[in-house]
Design an enzyme around this catalytic site. Structure first.
Site, mmCIF file in Angstrom:
data_model
loop_
_atom_site.group_PDB
_atom_site.id
_atom_site.type_symbol
_atom_site.label_atom_id
_atom_site.label_comp_id
_atom_site.label_asym_id
_atom_site.label_seq_id
_atom_site.Cartn_x
_atom_site.Cartn_y
_atom_site.Cartn_z
ATOM 1 N N ASN A 1 29.482 43.663 41.495
ATOM 2 C CA ASN A 1 28.306 43.131 40.798
ATOM 3 C C ASN A 1 27.058 43.925 41.143
ATOM 4 O O ASN A 1 26.230 44.220 40.273
ATOM 5 C CB ASN A 1 28.098 41.655 41.161
ATOM 6 N N ASP B 1 41.852 36.436 45.032
ATOM 7 C CA ASP B 1 40.460 36.806 45.226
ATOM 8 C C ASP B 1 40.264 38.258 44.790
ATOM 9 O O ASP B 1 41.057 39.137 45.140
ATOM 10 C CB ASP B 1 40.067 36.655 46.697
ATOM 11 N N ILE B 2 39.197 38.518 44.000
ATOM 12 C CA ILE B 2 38.903 39.882 43.560
ATOM 13 C C ILE B 2 38.275 40.630 44.729
ATOM 14 O O ILE B 2 37.249 40.203 45.287
ATOM 15 C CB ILE B 2 37.959 39.878 42.348
ATOM 16 N N ASP C 1 30.899 39.722 34.780
ATOM 17 C CA ASP C 1 31.479 38.657 33.954
ATOM 18 C C ASP C 1 32.621 39.193 33.096
ATOM 19 O O ASP C 1 33.667 38.548 32.944
ATOM 20 C CB ASP C 1 30.406 38.042 33.054
ATOM 21 N N GLU D 1 34.569 34.276 42.300
ATOM 22 C CA GLU D 1 35.545 35.308 41.940
ATOM 23 C C GLU D 1 36.952 34.944 42.391
ATOM 24 O O GLU D 1 37.851 35.783 42.387
ATOM 25 C CB GLU D 1 35.146 36.661 42.552
#
Length: 323
Positions: free
Chosen positions: A193, A185-186, A202, A231
């Site tokens: 964002n 997971d980011i 993106d 993500e």
């Protein structure tokens, strides 16, 4: 009594010489037409075999079909033969690879029909037609690959991931071996964002996807890197124990960190990832239901990594039921 005009007159006076020359028709047909005996050897084959097999008629007659079929596809022929013997039908259609005279492979569509009844546990003679469908198969494969690919990152999509996870677990059970799964997971991606915009978000996803592909490169074969959702990314590691999985988890964590993508709202000021690692060992006595348990275990380990401060990995091990 006058003949009914709707009734076919079978007492035709047509001379045999006026009937179609069947050998000429077979020679002109683009498909290869064959007569295969009960022993699975060619009794007759049309001249178009020269183009299909790159072998002459003389070099085909009397030879067993196994000489022409790619070994991995022989079970398809065997299964079709069993269905005929079991009375499930007297005709079969299969798409298989054949080995040509020059050693190259092409895909053919094979249609086979019994010329008599199956007897004594073995099918009788068969009428067979074979058609080159390599172009069609290539297009089908291309369309399938497109359907299995995430449009944004170019990684495998969720559908491809789900299918690969099930297939890999089946192989793990058969071999009574082990496999591992990484969920990535980011960290604070929503804040990324919000701060930089979705276009940059993106781009960030694409960069991390490429980094994971390089970071997961190892001695493992058939590693699958997928976009699991949003993500969240995932890596399936076939035949990998907990040590290998942990090594790759640290490698992908570090490779993303080295990208040094600015992320002001994040701890450390750069984009990082948290990784959950789960390894499942297929063994007698195991109780975990797979592959759902492997996903749940990796997700729990991911939560532990986030709780520990992110930009790290945590792992778990489970003994999975052999079904």
């Amino acid at each position: 009594m006058a003949k009914d005009s709707a009734t076919l007159d079978t007492s035709s006076s047509q001379e045999p010489s006026a009937l179609p020359n069947l050998e000429l028709l077979a020679a002109q047909c683009m498909d290869a037409i064959a007569w295969v005996g009960a022993d699975m050897r060619f009794i007759y084959i049309s001249p178009s075999c020269k183009k299909l097999f790159l072998r002459s008629v003389e070099d085909t007659i009397g030879h067993h079909i196994a000489e022409f079929v790619f070994p991995d596809d022989l079970p398809i022929i065997a299964a079709a033969t069993r269905s005929v013997i079991n009375g499930e039908g007297n005709a079969i259609t299969a798409t298989i690879r054949v080995i040509r005279g020059d050693g190259s492979l092409i895909w053919i569509e094979l249609n086979s029909r019994l010329m008599g009844d199956a007897a004594n546990g073995a099918p009788g003679d068969r009428a067979v037609t074979m058609r080159d469908v390599s172009d069609r198969k290539a297009l089908e494969d291309e369309l399938r690959a497109m359907a299995m690919k995430d449009g944004l990152t170019g990684l495998a999509n969720r559908r491809a991931f789900d299918e690969a996870l099930v297939a890999e677990w089946h192989r793990t059970v058969q071999e009574k071996s082990q496999m591992s799964l990484l969920l990535i997971d980011i960290d604070f991606f929503k804040k990324f964002n919000d701060a930089y915009g979705h276009q940059t978000g993106d781009d960030c996803l694409r960069s991390i996807g490429a980094a994971l592909c390089s970071g997961s490169d190892s001695d493992c074969v058939d590693v699958l890197v997928a976009r699991y959702g949003g993500e969240e990314l995932a890596i399936i590691l076939p035949r990998s124990d907990s040590f290998v999985a942990a090594t790759i988890a640290e490698r992908v964590r570090a490779v993303v960190e080295r990208l040094a993508i600015p992320h002001g709202p994040s701890v450390g000021g750069i984009v990082t990832v948290s990784v959950g690692v789960a390894t499942a060992l297929a063994c007698d006595g195991g109780s975990a239901e797979m592959p759902s348990a492997l996903l749940a275990s990796a997700d729990k380990a991911l939560y532990m990594a986030k709780t520990a401060g992110r930009n790290c990995w945590r792992s778990s091990l489970l003994l999975a039921a052999v079904r």
